[in-house]
Design a protein around this motif. Structure first.
Motif, PDB file in Angstrom:
ATOM      1  N   VAL A 111      26.072  47.133  22.405  1.00  0.00           N
ATOM      2  CA  VAL A 111      25.512  45.782  22.550  1.00  0.00           C
ATOM      3  C   VAL A 111      26.494  44.749  21.997  1.00  0.00           C
ATOM      4  CG1 VAL A 111      23.705  44.218  21.737  1.00  0.00           C
ATOM      5  CG2 VAL A 111      23.091  46.491  22.553  1.00  0.00           C
ATOM      6  N   ALA A 112      27.042  45.047  20.814  1.00  0.00           N
ATOM      7  CA  ALA A 112      28.005  44.134  20.215  1.00  0.00           C
ATOM      8  C   ALA A 112      29.263  44.018  21.073  1.00  0.00           C
ATOM      9  CB  ALA A 112      28.367  44.613  18.805  1.00  0.00           C
ATOM     10  N   GLU A 113      29.672  45.117  21.688  1.00  0.00           N
ATOM     11  CA  GLU A 113      30.879  45.112  22.526  1.00  0.00           C
ATOM     12  C   GLU A 113      30.670  44.295  23.790  1.00  0.00           C
ATOM     13  OE1 GLU A 113      34.650  45.607  23.038  1.00  0.00           O
ATOM     14  OE2 GLU A 113      33.791  46.915  21.490  1.00  0.00           O
ATOM     15  N   VAL A 114      29.506  44.481  24.442  1.00  0.00           N
ATOM     16  CA  VAL A 114      29.223  43.756  25.676  1.00  0.00           C
ATOM     17  C   VAL A 114      29.251  42.244  25.443  1.00  0.00           C
ATOM     18  CG1 VAL A 114      27.400  43.239  27.362  1.00  0.00           C
ATOM     19  CG2 VAL A 114      27.948  45.610  26.795  1.00  0.00           C
ATOM     20  N   ALA A 115      28.736  41.809  24.303  1.00  0.00           N
ATOM     21  CA  ALA A 115      28.666  40.372  24.008  1.00  0.00           C
ATOM     22  C   ALA A 115      29.836  39.895  23.163  1.00  0.00           C
ATOM     23  CB  ALA A 115      27.358  40.059  23.276  1.00  0.00           C
ATOM     24  N   GLY A 116      30.792  40.782  22.872  1.00  0.00           N
ATOM     25  CA  GLY A 116      31.879  40.454  21.960  1.00  0.00           C
ATOM     26  C   GLY A 116      33.048  39.736  22.612  1.00  0.00           C
ATOM     27  N   GLY A 117      34.056  39.451  21.805  1.00  0.00           N
ATOM     28  CA  GLY A 117      35.178  38.628  22.233  1.00  0.00           C
ATOM     29  C   GLY A 117      36.049  39.233  23.303  1.00  0.00           C
ATOM     30  N   ALA A 118      36.093  40.564  23.417  1.00  0.00           N
ATOM     31  CA  ALA A 118      36.944  41.187  24.430  1.00  0.00           C
ATOM     32  C   ALA A 118      36.301  41.205  25.805  1.00  0.00           C
ATOM     33  CB  ALA A 118      37.300  42.616  24.002  1.00  0.00           C
ATOM     34  N   ILE A 119      34.976  41.273  25.862  1.00  0.00           N
ATOM     35  CA  ILE A 119      34.276  41.424  27.137  1.00  0.00           C
ATOM     36  C   ILE A 119      33.625  40.120  27.604  1.00  0.00           C
ATOM     37  CG2 ILE A 119      32.418  42.660  28.338  1.00  0.00           C
ATOM     38  CD1 ILE A 119      34.818  44.416  27.705  1.00  0.00           C
ATOM     39  N   ALA A 120      32.978  39.394  26.700  1.00  0.00           N
ATOM     40  CA  ALA A 120      32.207  38.207  27.094  1.00  0.00           C
ATOM     41  C   ALA A 120      32.999  37.174  27.894  1.00  0.00           C
ATOM     42  CB  ALA A 120      31.590  37.558  25.851  1.00  0.00           C
ATOM     43  N   PRO A 121      34.300  36.940  27.627  1.00  0.00           N
ATOM     44  CA  PRO A 121      35.027  35.962  28.444  1.00  0.00           C
ATOM     45  C   PRO A 121      35.085  36.315  29.924  1.00  0.00           C
ATOM     46  CG  PRO A 121      36.219  36.392  26.400  1.00  0.00           C
ATOM     47  CD  PRO A 121      35.112  37.400  26.473  1.00  0.00           C
ATOM     48  N   ARG A 122      34.772  37.562  30.262  1.00  0.00           N
ATOM     49  CA  ARG A 122      34.795  37.965  31.677  1.00  0.00           C
ATOM     50  C   ARG A 122      33.483  37.636  32.390  1.00  0.00           C
ATOM     51  NH1 ARG A 122      37.130  44.042  31.802  1.00  0.00           N
ATOM     52  NH2 ARG A 122      36.904  43.673  34.056  1.00  0.00           N
ATOM     53  N   PHE A 123      32.495  37.124  31.654  1.00  0.00           N
ATOM     54  CA  PHE A 123      31.238  36.721  32.287  1.00  0.00           C
ATOM     55  C   PHE A 123      31.368  35.303  32.816  1.00  0.00           C
ATOM     56  CE2 PHE A 123      29.440  39.805  29.019  1.00  0.00           C
ATOM     57  CZ  PHE A 123      29.424  40.853  29.924  1.00  0.00           C
ATOM     58  N   THR A 124      32.138  35.189  33.897  1.00  0.00           N
ATOM     59  CA  THR A 124      32.349  33.889  34.541  1.00  0.00           C
ATOM     60  C   THR A 124      31.556  33.768  35.828  1.00  0.00           C
ATOM     61  OG1 THR A 124      34.271  34.767  35.735  1.00  0.00           O
ATOM     62  CG2 THR A 124      34.685  33.740  33.581  1.00  0.00           C
ATOM     63  N   ASP A 125      30.924  34.868  36.245  1.00  0.00           N
ATOM     64  CA  ASP A 125      30.236  34.913  37.533  1.00  0.00           C
ATOM     65  C   ASP A 125      28.821  35.443  37.365  1.00  0.00           C
ATOM     66  OD1 ASP A 125      32.625  34.476  39.626  1.00  0.00           O
ATOM     67  OD2 ASP A 125      33.315  35.761  37.975  1.00  0.00           O
ATOM     68  N   TYR A 126      27.985  35.030  38.282  1.00  0.00           N
ATOM     69  CA  TYR A 126      26.563  35.387  38.217  1.00  0.00           C
ATOM     70  C   TYR A 126      26.338  36.894  38.221  1.00  0.00           C
ATOM     71  CZ  TYR A 126      21.719  35.847  39.826  1.00  0.00           C
ATOM     72  OH  TYR A 126      20.406  36.218  39.954  1.00  0.00           O
ATOM     73  N   GLU A 127      27.004  37.614  39.108  1.00  0.00           N
ATOM     74  CA  GLU A 127      26.711  39.027  39.292  1.00  0.00           C
ATOM     75  C   GLU A 127      27.042  39.846  38.044  1.00  0.00           C
ATOM     76  OE1 GLU A 127      28.696  40.081  42.920  1.00  0.00           O
ATOM     77  OE2 GLU A 127      27.063  39.304  44.144  1.00  0.00           O
ATOM     78  N   GLY A 128      28.197  39.600  37.444  1.00  0.00           N
ATOM     79  CA  GLY A 128      28.549  40.309  36.221  1.00  0.00           C
ATOM     80  C   GLY A 128      27.604  39.993  35.080  1.00  0.00           C
ATOM     81  N   SER A 129      27.115  38.769  35.049  1.00  0.00           N
ATOM     82  CA  SER A 129      26.204  38.365  33.980  1.00  0.00           C
ATOM     83  C   SER A 129      24.842  39.030  34.129  1.00  0.00           C
ATOM     84  CB  SER A 129      26.063  36.837  33.973  1.00  0.00           C
ATOM     85  OG  SER A 129      27.327  36.230  33.760  1.00  0.00           O
ATOM     86  N   VAL A 130      24.371  39.190  35.365  1.00  0.00           N
ATOM     87  CA  VAL A 130      23.116  39.923  35.599  1.00  0.00           C
ATOM     88  C   VAL A 130      23.249  41.351  35.086  1.00  0.00           C
ATOM     89  CG1 VAL A 130      21.593  40.859  37.372  1.00  0.00           C
ATOM     90  CG2 VAL A 130      22.398  38.509  37.554  1.00  0.00           C
ATOM     91  N   GLN A 131      24.372  41.991  35.383  1.00  0.00           N
ATOM     92  CA  GLN A 131      24.592  43.359  34.932  1.00  0.00           C
ATOM     93  C   GLN A 131      24.616  43.429  33.402  1.00  0.00           C
ATOM     94  OE1 GLN A 131      24.592  47.145  35.623  1.00  0.00           O
ATOM     95  NE2 GLN A 131      25.072  45.923  37.435  1.00  0.00           N
ATOM     96  N   ALA A 132      25.159  42.396  32.762  1.00  0.00           N
ATOM     97  CA  ALA A 132      25.250  42.392  31.303  1.00  0.00           C
ATOM     98  C   ALA A 132      23.877  42.315  30.647  1.00  0.00           C
ATOM     99  CB  ALA A 132      26.110  41.215  30.840  1.00  0.00           C
ATOM    100  N   VAL A 133      23.007  41.477  31.169  1.00  0.00           N
ATOM    101  CA  VAL A 133      21.689  41.355  30.535  1.00  0.00           C
ATOM    102  C   VAL A 133      20.857  42.596  30.808  1.00  0.00           C
ATOM    103  CG1 VAL A 133      20.515  40.129  32.423  1.00  0.00           C
ATOM    104  CG2 VAL A 133      19.781  39.758  30.087  1.00  0.00           C
ATOM    105  N   MET A 134      21.035  43.231  31.985  1.00  0.00           N
ATOM    106  CA  MET A 134      20.357  44.505  32.220  1.00  0.00           C
ATOM    107  C   MET A 134      20.858  45.560  31.238  1.00  0.00           C
ATOM    108  SD  MET A 134      19.710  45.026  36.312  1.00  0.00           S
ATOM    109  CE  MET A 134      21.430  45.125  36.782  1.00  0.00           C
TER     110      MET A 134
END
Length: 342
Positions: free
Chosen positions: A259-282
């Motif tokens: 959970v910390a990794e998904v929302a952390g500094g290495a991964i979160a900057p890649r949430f620039t698009d809707y589809e990837g963000s939906v996958q992240a919250v799931m």
């Protein structure tokens, strides 16, 4: 969705819709022993039952219908989506939970063991990446002079456009995709999640996967042969991760780290698009549920932070209202709330 033609019995009717055999396999060899006293799951598998308790087997079966395969009638192309087919998205553990037709009681646990939601999620991400790249590299990857747009990020092209004098930027540069501005990006929602999973579960393979991922996106900006070659390498990296996840000794506390990794500094900057963000919250929701199932946190504690998770869901409720910065803030808040329960 139905039983393959070669395995259909005399009473098969296509109009019956999706039946047991669509997932569990043709039953003529094991249906009798399935109900027999003293029968074992292992014996049923030997007799032809599909071993859905194995994450990679389950992922392959689910992906056939819920992502696509090379078999006739099992691929949703861009034309079908233009006719109204919903956007295709895949997350194995969440889908399995929603489709489950039985409870994992003591008898189930004795025969098959408890479902490892974390392993199922991680293997599902790896299998989805491999399937997408394998299909993209096949004849299904193009439509005449154009690429098959099914593989690309829908929202990168389908967005509201207004006739106005001022320039209105509606995209953000993505550090994981070295492609020119204005080029449709390959849908990398599962790649982003797989990168996070690799960092926690198989760190020895994480660098290779990230390098292959960036190389694939860069190759898309050159030509199709380069993209196919890079996609083949990336599919092999995803396959290696699926094997590593399947063999790994995954523990429940890894869900906190993920959970910390998904929302952390290495991964979160890649949430620039809707589809990837939906996958992240799931993913965050799935990982939270796995913490409850493994006894790391209580149902009451999970319910206490549900509002934080729901705010992340709200940030991706409407594609046309999606704002990357707002989503990243909501996801970070949910991750902090989950981390506080550790």
């Amino acid at each position: 969705h139905s039983t393959p033609a070669g395995a259909r019995g005399p009473r098969f009717l296509a109009q019956d819709g999706v039946g047991c055999e669509g997932c569990h396999g043709a039953a003529s060899g094991w249906i009798a022993t399935h109900y027999a006293v003293g029968a074992t799951h292992a014996a049923n598998v030997v007799n032809g039952m599909t071993a859905l308790d194995r994450p990679q087997v389950r992922a392959g079966v689910c992906l056939d219908c819920h992502f696509g395969s090379a078999r006739p009638g099992q691929f949703v192309d861009h034309r079908m989506m233009a006719a109204g087919h919903p956007r295709v998205s895949f997350e194995l553990d969440l889908f399995s939970t929603m489709q489950a037709h039985h409870n994992e009681d003591a008898d189930y646990a004795r025969r098959k063991g408890r479902t490892d939601s974390l392993k199922l999620w991680a293997v599902g991400q790896a299998s989805a990446v491999e399937r997408a790249l394998t299909l993209y590299s096949s004849a299904k990857g193009s439509e005449g002079a154009f690429p098959e747009f099914y593989f690309f990020d829908c929202q990168s092209c389908h967005r509201r456009i207004y006739d106005q004098a001022e320039r209105s930027k509606t995209w953000e540069a993505n550090p994981g995709r070295p492609i020119p501005a204005g080029m449709p990006p390959f849908n990398d929602e599962n790649m982003i999640m797989l990168s996070a999973a690799a960092r926690v579960i198989a760190p020895g393979l994480a660098g290779r996967f990230d390098a292959d991922s960036r190389a694939f996106h860069a190759a898309l900006a050159r030509d199709r042969p380069a993209a196919i070659a890079a996609g083949t390498r990336l599919a092999a990296s995803a396959r290696a991760l699926a094997d590593a996840f399947g063999a790994a000794a995954i523990n429940g506390d890894m869900a906190f780290t993920l959970v910390a990794e998904v929302a952390g500094g290495a991964i979160a900057p890649r949430f620039t698009d809707y589809e990837g963000s939906v996958q992240a919250v799931m993913a965050v929701d799935t990982l939270l549920n796995s913490l409850v199932k493994s006894g790391r946190i209580t149902i009451g504690a999970a319910a206490g932070i549900r509002a934080d998770v729901n705010r992340a869901y709200a940030a991706v409720h409407e594609p046309n209202a999606y704002r990357p910065a707002d989503f990243r803030a909501a996801l970070a808040s949910a991750a902090r709330s989950i981390g506080a329960l550790r």
